[in-house]
Design an enzyme around this catalytic site. Structure first.
Site, mmCIF file in Angstrom:
data_model
loop_
_atom_site.group_PDB
_atom_site.id
_atom_site.type_symbol
_atom_site.label_atom_id
_atom_site.label_comp_id
_atom_site.label_asym_id
_atom_site.label_seq_id
_atom_site.Cartn_x
_atom_site.Cartn_y
_atom_site.Cartn_z
ATOM 1 N N SER A 41 0.836 -1.217 0.000
ATOM 2 C CA SER A 41 0.000 0.000 0.000
ATOM 3 C C SER A 41 0.866 1.261 0.000
ATOM 4 C CB SER A 41 -0.982 0.000 1.167
ATOM 5 O OG SER A 41 -0.317 0.176 2.396
ATOM 6 N N MET A 118 10.544 -6.601 4.544
ATOM 7 C CA MET A 118 10.596 -7.293 5.832
ATOM 8 C C MET A 118 11.898 -8.060 6.049
ATOM 9 S SD MET A 118 7.871 -6.030 6.822
ATOM 10 C CE MET A 118 7.532 -6.783 8.411
ATOM 11 N N ARG A 119 12.958 -7.631 5.406
ATOM 12 C CA ARG A 119 14.278 -8.248 5.609
ATOM 13 C C ARG A 119 15.229 -7.176 6.135
ATOM 14 N NH1 ARG A 119 13.733 -13.382 5.414
ATOM 15 N NH2 ARG A 119 15.992 -13.538 5.168
ATOM 16 N N ASN A 135 13.446 4.318 4.630
ATOM 17 C CA ASN A 135 12.526 3.293 5.139
ATOM 18 C C ASN A 135 11.370 3.978 5.855
ATOM 19 O OD1 ASN A 135 11.672 0.600 5.876
ATOM 20 N ND2 ASN A 135 12.429 1.005 7.945
ATOM 21 N N HIS A 137 8.733 3.212 9.102
ATOM 22 C CA HIS A 137 8.566 2.327 10.263
ATOM 23 C C HIS A 137 7.301 2.754 11.002
ATOM 24 C CE1 HIS A 137 9.832 -0.379 13.430
ATOM 25 N NE2 HIS A 137 9.509 0.553 14.308
ATOM 26 N N VAL A 172 19.341 -1.244 12.910
ATOM 27 C CA VAL A 172 17.937 -1.266 12.479
ATOM 28 C C VAL A 172 17.152 -0.089 13.074
ATOM 29 C CG1 VAL A 172 15.793 -2.594 12.646
ATOM 30 C CG2 VAL A 172 17.940 -3.754 12.138
HETATM 31 C C1 GRF Z 1 3.962 -0.500 6.900
HETATM 32 O O1 GRF Z 1 3.172 -0.420 8.040
HETATM 33 C C2 GRF Z 1 5.351 -0.041 7.183
HETATM 34 O O2 GRF Z 1 5.433 0.917 8.180
HETATM 35 C C3 GRF Z 1 6.043 -1.299 7.620
HETATM 36 O O3 GRF Z 1 5.476 -2.320 6.846
HETATM 37 C C4 GRF Z 1 4.154 -1.944 6.472
HETATM 38 C C5 GRF Z 1 4.026 -2.132 4.985
HETATM 39 O O4 GRF Z 1 2.720 -1.994 4.542
HETATM 40 N N1 GRF Z 1 7.464 -1.174 7.459
HETATM 41 P P1 GRF Z 1 2.404 -1.987 2.978
HETATM 42 O O5 GRF Z 1 2.972 -3.277 2.405
HETATM 43 O O6 GRF Z 1 3.036 -0.778 2.375
HETATM 44 O O7 GRF Z 1 0.913 -1.961 2.890
#
Ligand code: GRF
Length: 215
Positions: A41, A118-119, A135, A137, A172
């Site tokens: 998203s 997610m890595r 990034n 967060h 991180v």
């Molecule tokens: C988001 O909440 C972001 O802050 C985190 O992972 C999520 C990714 O959501 N790092 P999307 O895949 O962009 O919907």
């Protein structure tokens, strides 16, 4: 209210730092390589900001690591080329990052945008694009670093959480902060309702933060 006006309300930077809307030539435009592992998203919000002219940039590629990731459907709908680099195919984090760098270079990327990647990334990637890796967060850093940040905040009892766009460094969730948005945690919230309100803010601040960093 545009995302730029919104930025003035939620970020401590001064007005003169708000990016102008003057358009760049094709050669000057930042070329964003987006990395996403899941829903995508934030990827879509960034591409929409580009395609609507709010963010003067190009998105030549999105890289994803999970073959099931829904981001691939969004990429097809938005007309953005997508490449799968499955982490399971690489012997180490460094090997995966080396492959990512090669794809990004092939697409002449100069800004790397981690959007739900997610890595943990290594210096192989970070040093290939010095101070050009961002990034997002889902907490008000430096609180609640690492995984399950929304859950950490929810369970801690804090009344306000939020989201942060920051530069990526080897530690991180520790790089310099570009922009944050605050989100209250309501008595009636569940993890799902809180996450939904956080994402609304993420989709506003990520394009605006990219404009500040890369503008
Ligand atoms: C988001 O909440 C972001 O802050 C985190 O992972 C999520 C990714 O959501 N790092 P999307 O895949 O962009 O919907």
């Amino acid at each position: 209210m545009t995302i730029w006006d919104q930025h003035a309300l939620i970020s401590p930077v001064i007005d003169s730092e708000i990016p102008s809307s003057s358009s760049k030539t094709t050669n000057d435009r930042p070329r964003l390589g987006i990395m996403a592992s899941g829903s995508g998203s934030n990827f879509e919000a960034i591409v929409q900001a580009v395609q609507s002219g709010q963010l003067d940039a190009e998105v030549p590629i999105v890289i994803y690591n999970n073959p099931q990731a829904a981001v691939v459907d969004r990429a097809a709908r938005l007309g953005i080329p997508a490449v799968c680099l499955n982490h399971r195919d690489y012997a180490s984090r460094e090997a995966l990052d080396g492959a990512i760098v090669a794809v990004l270079r092939d697409h002449n990327v100069n800004w790397v945008i981690m959007a739900g990647w997610m890595r943990i990334v290594t210096p192989v990637l970070i040093n290939a694009f010095p101070e050009h890796v961002l990034n997002i967060h889902p907490s008000l850093l430096p609180s609640f670093k690492g995984g399950r940040a929304i859950e950490q905040a929810f369970q801690s009892g804090v009344k306000i959480t939020g989201c942060t766009v920051h530069y990526v460094v080897p530690e991180v969730d520790s790089g310099k902060i570009i922009m944050q948005a605050a989100v209250p945690i309501l008595e009636t919230d569940t993890l799902e309702t809180l996450q939904a309100r956080l994402q609304v803010q993420e989709h506003k601040i990520y394009p605006a933060a990219i404009a500040i960093a890369a503008g």
